[in-house]
Design a protein around this motif. Structure first.
Motif, PDB file in Angstrom:
ATOM      1  N   UNK A   1      -3.834   7.592   3.092  1.00 40.28           N
ATOM      2  CA  UNK A   1      -3.709   6.222   3.595  1.00 40.28           C
ATOM      3  C   UNK A   1      -5.084   5.578   3.735  1.00 40.28           C
ATOM      4  N   UNK A   2      -6.020   6.308   4.305  1.00 38.63           N
ATOM      5  CA  UNK A   2      -7.358   5.756   4.510  1.00 38.63           C
ATOM      6  C   UNK A   2      -8.077   5.523   3.181  1.00 38.63           C
ATOM      7  N   UNK A   3      -7.938   6.453   2.254  1.00 38.63           N
ATOM      8  CA  UNK A   3      -8.608   6.310   0.955  1.00 38.63           C
ATOM      9  C   UNK A   3      -8.073   5.095   0.195  1.00 38.63           C
ATOM     10  N   UNK A   4      -6.756   4.924   0.179  1.00 38.17           N
ATOM     11  CA  UNK A   4      -6.163   3.788  -0.532  1.00 38.17           C
ATOM     12  C   UNK A   4      -6.438   2.478   0.203  1.00 38.17           C
ATOM     13  N   UNK A   5      -6.424   2.525   1.525  1.00 41.74           N
ATOM     14  CA  UNK A   5      -6.721   1.312   2.299  1.00 41.74           C
ATOM     15  C   UNK A   5      -8.152   0.855   2.057  1.00 41.74           C
ATOM     16  N   UNK A   6      -9.071   1.802   1.999  1.00 43.85           N
ATOM     17  CA  UNK A   6     -10.470   1.465   1.729  1.00 43.85           C
ATOM     18  C   UNK A   6     -10.594   0.752   0.388  1.00 43.85           C
ATOM     19  N   UNK A   7      -9.926   1.279  -0.620  1.00 40.44           N
ATOM     20  CA  UNK A   7      -9.979   0.659  -1.944  1.00 40.44           C
ATOM     21  C   UNK A   7      -9.375  -0.746  -1.918  1.00 40.44           C
ATOM     22  N   UNK A   8      -8.254  -0.899  -1.235  1.00 43.25           N
ATOM     23  CA  UNK A   8      -7.603  -2.211  -1.155  1.00 43.25           C
ATOM     24  C   UNK A   8      -8.450  -3.213  -0.373  1.00 43.25           C
ATOM     25  N   UNK A   9      -8.982  -2.790   0.765  1.00 40.24           N
ATOM     26  CA  UNK A   9      -9.821  -3.681   1.574  1.00 40.24           C
ATOM     27  C   UNK A   9     -11.065  -4.109   0.791  1.00 40.24           C
ATOM     28  N   UNK A  10     -11.680  -3.164   0.085  1.00 36.18           N
ATOM     29  CA  UNK A  10     -12.876  -3.485  -0.701  1.00 36.18           C
ATOM     30  C   UNK A  10     -12.556  -4.477  -1.818  1.00 36.18           C
ATOM     31  N   UNK A  11     -11.380  -4.354  -2.399  1.00 34.56           N
ATOM     32  CA  UNK A  11     -11.008  -5.187  -3.546  1.00 34.56           C
ATOM     33  C   UNK A  11     -10.528  -6.570  -3.128  1.00 34.56           C
ATOM     34  N   UNK A  12      -9.672  -6.620  -2.104  1.00 36.33           N
ATOM     35  CA  UNK A  12      -9.001  -7.875  -1.759  1.00 36.33           C
ATOM     36  C   UNK A  12      -9.449  -8.485  -0.427  1.00 36.33           C
ATOM     37  N   UNK A  13     -10.102  -7.699   0.434  1.00 38.52           N
ATOM     38  CA  UNK A  13     -10.451  -8.177   1.771  1.00 38.52           C
ATOM     39  C   UNK A  13      -9.341  -7.860   2.756  1.00 38.52           C
ATOM     40  N   UNK A  14      -9.702  -7.696   4.021  1.00 39.23           N
ATOM     41  CA  UNK A  14      -8.705  -7.261   5.002  1.00 39.23           C
ATOM     42  C   UNK A  14      -7.618  -8.308   5.225  1.00 39.23           C
ATOM     43  N   UNK A  15      -7.957  -9.587   5.078  1.00 45.10           N
ATOM     44  CA  UNK A  15      -6.969 -10.634   5.313  1.00 45.10           C
ATOM     45  C   UNK A  15      -5.849 -10.654   4.291  1.00 45.10           C
ATOM     46  N   UNK A  16      -6.122 -10.160   3.093  1.00 46.02           N
ATOM     47  CA  UNK A  16      -5.139 -10.207   2.004  1.00 46.02           C
ATOM     48  C   UNK A  16      -4.353  -8.908   1.859  1.00 46.02           C
ATOM     49  N   UNK A  17      -4.638  -7.938   2.707  1.00 44.92           N
ATOM     50  CA  UNK A  17      -3.972  -6.633   2.601  1.00 44.92           C
ATOM     51  C   UNK A  17      -3.089  -6.422   3.828  1.00 44.92           C
ATOM     52  N   UNK A  18      -1.801  -6.312   3.591  1.00 49.48           N
ATOM     53  CA  UNK A  18      -0.843  -6.066   4.670  1.00 49.48           C
ATOM     54  C   UNK A  18      -0.482  -4.590   4.723  1.00 49.48           C
ATOM     55  N   UNK A  19       0.178  -4.197   5.796  1.00 50.56           N
ATOM     56  CA  UNK A  19       0.672  -2.823   5.869  1.00 50.56           C
ATOM     57  C   UNK A  19       1.670  -2.546   4.751  1.00 50.56           C
ATOM     58  N   UNK A  20       2.485  -3.541   4.424  1.00 50.44           N
ATOM     59  CA  UNK A  20       3.445  -3.392   3.327  1.00 50.44           C
ATOM     60  C   UNK A  20       2.730  -3.104   2.012  1.00 50.44           C
ATOM     61  N   UNK A  21       1.636  -3.815   1.751  1.00 49.70           N
ATOM     62  CA  UNK A  21       0.884  -3.608   0.508  1.00 49.70           C
ATOM     63  C   UNK A  21       0.301  -2.200   0.464  1.00 49.70           C
ATOM     64  N   UNK A  22      -0.195  -1.730   1.597  1.00 56.83           N
ATOM     65  CA  UNK A  22      -0.744  -0.374   1.655  1.00 56.83           C
ATOM     66  C   UNK A  22       0.353   0.645   1.382  1.00 56.83           C
ATOM     67  N   UNK A  23       1.505   0.457   2.024  1.00 55.44           N
ATOM     68  CA  UNK A  23       2.629   1.384   1.832  1.00 55.44           C
ATOM     69  C   UNK A  23       3.097   1.379   0.384  1.00 55.44           C
ATOM     70  N   UNK A  24       3.199   0.190  -0.222  1.00 60.31           N
ATOM     71  CA  UNK A  24       3.644   0.094  -1.614  1.00 60.31           C
ATOM     72  C   UNK A  24       2.668   0.794  -2.555  1.00 60.31           C
ATOM     73  N   UNK A  25       1.376   0.626  -2.300  1.00 60.90           N
ATOM     74  CA  UNK A  25       0.359   1.265  -3.143  1.00 60.90           C
ATOM     75  C   UNK A  25       0.471   2.784  -3.083  1.00 60.90           C
ATOM     76  N   UNK A  26       0.805   3.282  -1.911  1.00 61.99           N
ATOM     77  CA  UNK A  26       0.930   4.728  -1.716  1.00 61.99           C
ATOM     78  C   UNK A  26       2.310   5.255  -2.096  1.00 61.99           C
ATOM     79  N   UNK A  27       3.245   4.330  -2.367  1.00 66.55           N
ATOM     80  CA  UNK A  27       4.639   4.701  -2.656  1.00 66.55           C
ATOM     81  C   UNK A  27       5.255   5.475  -1.493  1.00 66.55           C
ATOM     82  N   UNK A  28       5.002   4.976  -0.281  1.00 62.52           N
ATOM     83  CA  UNK A  28       5.631   5.538   0.912  1.00 62.52           C
ATOM     84  C   UNK A  28       6.334   4.403   1.648  1.00 62.52           C
ATOM     85  N   UNK A  29       7.204   4.749   2.564  1.00 66.06           N
ATOM     86  CA  UNK A  29       7.930   3.726   3.313  1.00 66.06           C
ATOM     87  C   UNK A  29       7.026   3.110   4.377  1.00 66.06           C
ATOM     88  N   UNK A  30       7.285   1.850   4.750  1.00 68.43           N
ATOM     89  CA  UNK A  30       6.519   1.248   5.851  1.00 68.43           C
ATOM     90  C   UNK A  30       6.614   2.068   7.133  1.00 68.43           C
TER      91      UNK A  30
END
Length: 206
Positions: free
Chosen positions: A8-37
């Motif tokens: 979760x932390x590794x994928x979140x870091x990549x998402x935050x770096x790419x899109x910024x924290x404002x554009x990344x939701x918990x749903x987006x993190x879960x979808x990227x990891x293919x896990x449920x919210x």
């Protein structure tokens, strides 16, 4: 830390770096990891908890670099090595600095810790300055609070070079990292003794 949290932390870091924290939701993190919210919130109840965990990772890694440099005789080569190590870590966790104001306003735990951390970092900076002075590499102050202001410049440049690179070039790259490392390191050159300047130039060549 279990493997799910690590992922979760590794994928979140990549998402935050790419899109910024404002554009990344918990749903987006879960979808990227293919896990449920629900699985995500089991490990991190809020997105802010992920931000805190990543911030703490960065702080711990930077502390290792600084303490490793200060635990031995501190020379200009130590400053070069330490600065390069710190800025490389800042680049790795660059969302923190790209979204610095938003993060500090929106996450009170990080803001409170950062304020206390800066006091510790200032003490470490002056410990390094005194070591350089004792080793005949840096001159004594000639103006009131001269090294206080030098610390301020180091802090501002360190914390905001990533934002500067992002807005001036449109993207933060390893090339930016190399350039801004030199911008920060050369800030100390006017304060060096003749011996210090010689050692500084030797460090540039190595």
């Amino acid at each position: 830390m279990n493997m799910t949290k690590v992922r979760i932390l590794a994928h979140s870091l990549q998402l935050f770096n790419t899109y910024g924290i404002g554009a990344v939701s918990q749903r987006k993190i879960a979808d990227t990891l293919a896990i449920s919210p629900g699985n995500l919130t089991y490990h991190f109840k809020k997105k802010e908890d992920i931000e805190i965990a990543l911030y703490e990772q960065l702080v711990d890694k930077v502390s290792v670099v600084i303490e490793g440099a200060l635990d031995k005789r501190f020379e200009l080569s130590s400053m070069f090595e330490m600065t390069k190590g710190i800025l490389s870590l800042f680049f790795e966790y660059r969302f923190i600095f790209l979204d610095f104001v938003q993060l500090m306003r929106g996450n009170q735990k990080i803001a409170t810790h950062y304020s206390a951390l800066m006091k510790q970092r200032k003490e470490q900076f002056f410990y390094a300055i005194h070591q350089l002075e004792n080793n005949g590499l840096i001159r004594e102050e000639e103006l009131p609070d001269e090294y206080e202001f030098l610390y301020d410049r180091f802090q501002i440049l360190s914390d905001f070079w990533i934002a500067s690179a992002e807005f001036s070039t449109g993207n933060v790259t390893a090339k930016n990292l190399k350039r801004y490392t030199q911008v920060i390191l050369q800030s100390i050159y006017p304060y060096l003794t003749t011996r210090g300047k010689t050692e500084f130039l030797n460090c540039l060549k190595s």
